[in-house]
Design a protein around this motif. Structure first.
Motif: not given
Length: 665
Positions: A155, A298-300
């Motif tokens: 994140k 922030g893309e997991e």
């Protein structure tokens, strides 16, 4: 901790020997800057805490790896990445060097080592923003080792593009001279020195070199190009090299394609001169920007790449050295049958108990071929991330699971990770892509029988004529002999004759003044349809677009209705395909694709890249009855010799008969 007694120091370059016997079990020795593991058959040395391989000792060879290369040595994981928003397929090269080392498993039967590299915001611009955990697994008495990696985008990490990820092995150039990537694609290879300036002449791109003064005279005049040894994912299970003195094989075995991107037809590099052996997990080769892993801020995201198995084998006599290939294939089958492995110590890699199975039967209905649903014999059927029909070939973030249906259209997809998928398929002999619009949820231990699926391929009316075979490849069309100046001897009289260098230049030689003209009912696409519509070279640096013609007659024209032209493309590279009917000079084409494609399959001897399907409406009032009609196909981009189209299949359909529910033609 199990101990290892050493009679000499690894860092001094002397051979490492054991005081203890192999039957003592797994042996490990760790120092501040290196780690040695011995399983009784093979001994490997890795940097500490980097996790790069510097030595592999096996069967009388002190080190199978190259250590004197000016640029790349040993065995290592690497990736290529770029800043968010970049459309380039190449970015920053990043050899993945761990910053901490940990023993995950240590017992008499197994060792699993972890080399991790967290992302430090202060390194922004130097390393890809990923948490990376490289793993190496060695089992007692096994002639090889396993490697896999866990990539995590968290994140707090910025956006970026992951272009390529792989594990590479640079083998000793003094030892390994014979390469095998398939039963009919193996040979003695040139030396890396043969590619150097003076001995080699660079051709249209750096990867392709004509050998003008090689060390071994037998290679004089040959072309060496690593892309000539590319393999489709579905076939890329084992490849590597053979040393004859002593007779030892080094093989990269990939037991599953679930972690590779782009699906089963995606192509990529395998082994090539240096000598090099690659396990490529993610790449944009033969596809372009569409296959970049684009991660937002922030893309997991988590993905396990591998494991792959590095297998070494030997025979007593050099006279039987080529049998090592057959043994490697047998080992590949054993590894495949053991997938998914149950000995990995990562929660991110689920064993078979935590996976599921999907089964069913695929039928195909085309009312102009048969009155009833027919089995989709030998169809490719797969589960991939939810998306539109055909989206799987442009998908990289998730996992894909593919199989081939039997003659009855029945299929079973086993060992599927838990998650949500769409079912996709394509059927040889039919155009287009099937997609089941039901989102399928796979849960641990499930065994789901979905029953029958029916694919209705694009079709509006009966076939008036067709060119080619709908199989997503241009291989059935005319592939010329290469210029004798640019020969790879392996591909002379070979089924993969399209892998010869420079075939795009042969078009201008065969059609020096006028472009290709194909007459329906007279011409033969295996002889009269060139495999790629490319530009014609004029002078040294100028290229002229090409316009191909399809001539045909039409009787009993229905002027108030549209005829359907189906254009299935096997490849496109920065191309704009324009369609005109009976007027080659018309300012406005009847249809234009706009600029499409970035797969570079023409230059990389691929015979196909990404698949495209277009439908063009041809108004009946633009056709001429009783006379010759002409469809003009123009590829309008001309800044490069590699801009072009490969066709898979072309079909013209008549308007559908009124009130026809089923008919046979």
């Amino acid at each position: 901790m199990l101990g290892l007694w050493l009679s000499s120091c690894i860092t001094c370059g002397k051979k490492l020997s054991l005081i203890s016997k192999p039957d003592m079990g797994m042996l490990l020795h760790a120092q501040d800057d290196y780690i040695v593991i011995d399983n009784g058959v093979i001994q490997i040395t890795l940097t500490n805490p980097g996790g790069n391989l510097t030595r592999i000792q096996y069967s009388g060879i002190d080190n199978v790896l190259e250590t004197h290369n000016k640029e790349l040595n040993g065995g290592f994981w690497d990736l290529n990445w770029s800043e968010a928003g970049s459309r380039k397929n190449r970015g920053k090269f990043d050899t993945i060097t761990g910053t901490s080392f940990k023993i995950i498993v240590e017992n008499e039967k197994q060792m699993e080592l972890s080399f991790t590299r967290p992302w430090d915001p202060s390194d922004q611009g130097e390393h890809a923003p990923l948490y990376i955990d490289k793993r190496f697994v060695i089992l007692r008495g096994v002639s090889g080792f396993y490697s896999y990696a866990i990539y995590k985008h968290l994140k707090d990490m910025p956006a970026f593009n992951l272009n390529t990820s792989r594990i590479a092995f640079m083998l000793s150039k003094d030892k390994f001279h014979y390469m095998a990537v398939a039963d009919n694609r193996q040979r003695y290879m040139p030396l890396p020195d043969d590619r150097l300036p003076g001995r080699g002449e660079e051709l249209a791109y750096p990867e392709a070199v004509r050998l003008v003064d090689p060390v071994e005279p037998e290679f004089i005049g040959e072309v060496d190009d690593k892309y000539q040894y590319s393999i489709e994912n579905k076939d890329n299970r084992v490849h590597g090299w053979i040393c004859f003195d002593p007779p030892v094989g080094f093989w990269q075995i990939t037991p599953s394609n679930e972690f590779r991107n782009g699906g089963p037809l995606k192509q990529d590099l395998s082994s090539h001169v240096n000598p090099t052996t690659l396990a490529i997990f993610l790449t944009s080769h033969y596809a372009g920007e569409d296959l970049l892993v684009k991660l937002g801020a922030g893309e997991e995201w988590t993905k396990v790449l591998g494991p792959v198995f590095i297998y070494l084998n030997s025979v007593p006599s050099a006279a039987n050295a080529l049998s090592l290939w057959e043994d490697a294939k047998e080992q590949m089958i054993k590894e495949t049958n053991c997938w998914p492995y149950n000995f990995l110590a990562s929660d991110d890699f689920p064993c078979s108990d935590y996976r599921g199975t999907l089964r069913g039967r695929l039928l195909v209905y085309d009312r102009y071929i048969a009155e009833f649903d027919a089995p989709a014999a030998l169809a490719f059927v797969g589960l991939a991330a939810p998306g539109d029909a055909g989206s799987w070939q442009r998908e990289s973030k998730g996992y894909q699971f593919w199989t081939k249906a039997n003659e009855c259209g029945e299929f079973t997809i086993g060992n599927v990770r838990a998650g949500s998928y769409n079912l996709f398929a394509w059927v040889p002999g039919f155009i287009g892509d099937y997609q089941c619009d039901i989102e399928i949820c796979i849960t641990p231990g499930c065994d789901i029988d979905m029953g029958d699926f029916v694919y209705e391929p694009p079709r509006d009316g009966p076939t008036m004529w067709e060119i080619g075979i709908p199989d997503r490849s241009a291989a059935e069309f005319y592939i010329p002999d290469p210029n004798p100046k640019y020969i790879n001897k392996l591909y002379v009289n070979h089924p993969d004759r399209f892998r010869q260098y420079g075939l795009w230049e042969r078009y201008a030689e065969l059609y020096p003044d006028e472009d290709l003209v194909y007459t329906v009912g007279v011409s033969d696409y295996t002889k009269d349809w060139f495999f790629a519509q490319v530009n014609r070279k004029i002078g040294d640096r100028t290229y002229k677009t090409s316009t191909w013609q399809i001539k045909f007659e039409v009787l009993n024209i229905e002027r108030s209705k549209n005829y359907k032209l189906r254009l299935a493309l096997a490849s496109a590279h920065h191309s704009d395909l324009q369609v005109r009917i009976n007027d080659p000079e018309g300012d406005n084409p009847l249809f234009s694709t706009g600029e499409i494609g970035d797969d570079n399959a023409i230059a990389r001897h691929g015979i196909h890249g990404l698949y495209w399907l277009f439908t063009v409406d041809i108004p009946g009032d633009q056709l001429v009855e009783g006379e010759i009609n002409t469809i003009y196909l123009t590829q309008s981009k001309n800044s490069s010799p590699f801009q072009g189209i490969m066709y898979d299949y072309i079909r013209l359909e008549a308007p559908s008969p009124e009130n026809t529910k089923a008919a046979s033609y």
